[in-house]
Design an enzyme around this catalytic site. Structure first.
Site, short mmCIF file in Angstrom:
data_model
loop_
_atom_site.label_atom_id
_atom_site.label_comp_id
_atom_site.label_asym_id
_atom_site.label_seq_id
_atom_site.Cartn_x
_atom_site.Cartn_y
_atom_site.Cartn_z
N PHE A 123 -0.64 -4.28 15.47
CA PHE A 123 0.44 -4.14 14.49
C PHE A 123 0.38 -2.74 13.90
CE2 PHE A 123 2.47 -4.27 10.34
CZ PHE A 123 3.69 -4.82 10.69
N ASP A 210 -5.69 3.48 13.38
CA ASP A 210 -4.84 2.91 12.33
C ASP A 210 -5.77 2.09 11.43
OD1 ASP A 210 -3.30 1.24 10.75
OD2 ASP A 210 -1.80 0.86 12.30
N LYS A 239 -1.96 0.70 2.63
CA LYS A 239 -2.34 -0.51 1.88
C LYS A 239 -3.26 -0.28 0.68
CE LYS A 239 -0.95 -4.06 5.02
NZ LYS A 239 -0.82 -3.76 6.45
#
Ligand SMILES: *Cc1c(COP(=O)(O)O)cnc(C)c1O
Length: 387
Positions: A123, A210, A239
């Site tokens: 993702f 990532d 995040k």
């Protein structure tokens, strides 16, 4: 727009690992807004920092120097062993920067049609390029034509990468999560990241991690790749970086740090004083409260506790975790568990259909961990008993 199927609850306030809804009911938050509020809710350090910054400056523009952006950039570079940072406002945007960086680097090296290796079940975000990099056909469906230039391989499979290397001369980079989050808390073999580093060195590819979900202390080290002893050329964060204030970052070192030059990329909001002040408060708090160590300690305790609690329960097929990033895989789809847990005052998530995902705040204490284990065990036992 109806982009989310929302749970029937509205929260009014939070404190630490706790949230209260508009009826005054209290919930233990074992999800942290999906790995965002790592310091917990309404952390006084972050609150004071953003209040103070709001009274000074929230935005000027990247056409001027921004002291808070330079401070945060320097801190991140020092902590990550990187040379330069591009600031964005989200994870997807940080990955967009990394993808553009890899392509520009390739074109400068004379590669006309560059491709980036990405993993199945990965993702990377919802913008067109990051959606194209994402290994989830259901998320992509209906948005074709996708962005070209991604080659997909199974996760944690080095042979597949060697085959791609032998057959695809236009590969320029690997973009990969050190632990797959949305994909179901998939932790690769211990030497996987180091072997990726070796392949990238041999092939002259950029290694892009990532770390949007795994970074900022989540796995018990500041960055998940710190467990592997190697460093990427490019790393993306978002995040947990702002504890809820939107911010993303794309860090690079060496030659990769020199690729993006004036005019090649940009963002109006990216790296604004408010977001960067929040990011600095987060980094300072992680250091002063030793939250990476706490994440490692409480994570190991949770993992052991769940292994014990679920040892005799046949519907639980695997329990995985590193630091406070944990997955409990069941033998059947279990999306229903989210609502069951909500009723019992516990916030969890289910990903990859049958993996319970736990991403509690890094400030979690042992009594809170005990309560989390107790509540979740009851929910899972009830769910498995009724299906
Ligand atoms: C959440 C996430 C993203 C996307 O971040 P957004 O801020 O939602 O754009 C990208 N990569 C990983 C690994 C993520 O967990």
């Amino acid at each position: 727009m109806a982009t989310y199927k929302r749970l029937p609850v509205t929260f009014e306030r939070g404190e630490g690992v706790w949230l209260w809804d508009i009826d005054g009911k209290r919930y233990l938050d074992a999800l942290s807004g999906i790995a965002v509020c790592g310091l917990g809710h309404a952390h006084p350090g972050v609150r004071d920092a953003i209040c103070e910054q709001a009274g000074l400056l929230t935005h000027t523009s990247n056409i001027y120097h921004i002291a808070e952006q330079e401070r945060l950039g320097t801190m991140l570079n020092d902590l990550a062993g990187m040379d330069r940072v591009f600031f964005a406002n989200s994870g997807a945007e940080a990955n967009e920067a990394a993808i553009k960086l890899a392509r520009l680097h390739a074109h400068r090296c004379g590669i006309e049609n560059p491709a980036i290796l990405v993993a199945e079940n990965s993702f990377h975000g919802r913008t067109l390029a990051t959606l194209s990099a994402t290994g989830n056909r259901r998320a992509q469906a209906g948005f074709e034509p996708l962005v070209q230039g991604f080659v997909r391989v199974p996760y944690d499979d080095l042979d597949a990468i060697e085959i791609a290397a032998a057959n695809r001369p236009n590969i320029v980079a690997i973009l990969i999560e050190p632990i797959q989050g949305e994909g179901g808390i998939r932790i690769p073999a211990d030497d996987y990241l180091a072997r990726l580093r070796a392949i990238c060195d041999r092939e002259g590819w950029l290694l892009i991690f990532d770390e949007i979900q795994t970074g900022m202390g989540r796995t018990g080290r500041l960055f998940a790749h710190n467990h592997s002893g190697i460093s990427p050329d490019v790393m993306t964060l978002a995040k947990g970086l702002g504890n809820g204030v939107p911010i993303g970052a794309c860090l690079a070192r060496g030659a990769a740090a020199e690729v993006l030059t004036p005019g090649s990329h940009g963002s109006t909001f990216g790296g604004n004083p408010l977001a960067c002040r929040a990011g600095r408060a987060v980094l300072e708090t992680i250091a002063t409260e030793d939250l990476t160590a706490n994440a490692a300690r409480q994570g190991a305790y949770l993992l052991a506790s769940f292994q014990e609690a679920f040892a005799e329960i046949s519907g639980v097929v695997a329990i995985r975790g590193r630091g406070l990033m944990l997955g409990i895989e069941l033998d059947r789809p279990c999306a229903e568990l989210v609502g069951i847990a909500l009723d019992s005052g516990l916030l969890i998530n289910v990903t990859a259909e049958r993996v319970i995902r736990l991403l509690p705040p890094l400030i979690l204490t042992k009594p809170e961990a005990d309560l989390l284990v107790q509540r979740l065990t009851e929910c899972v036992q009830g769910f498995l008993g009724s299906t």
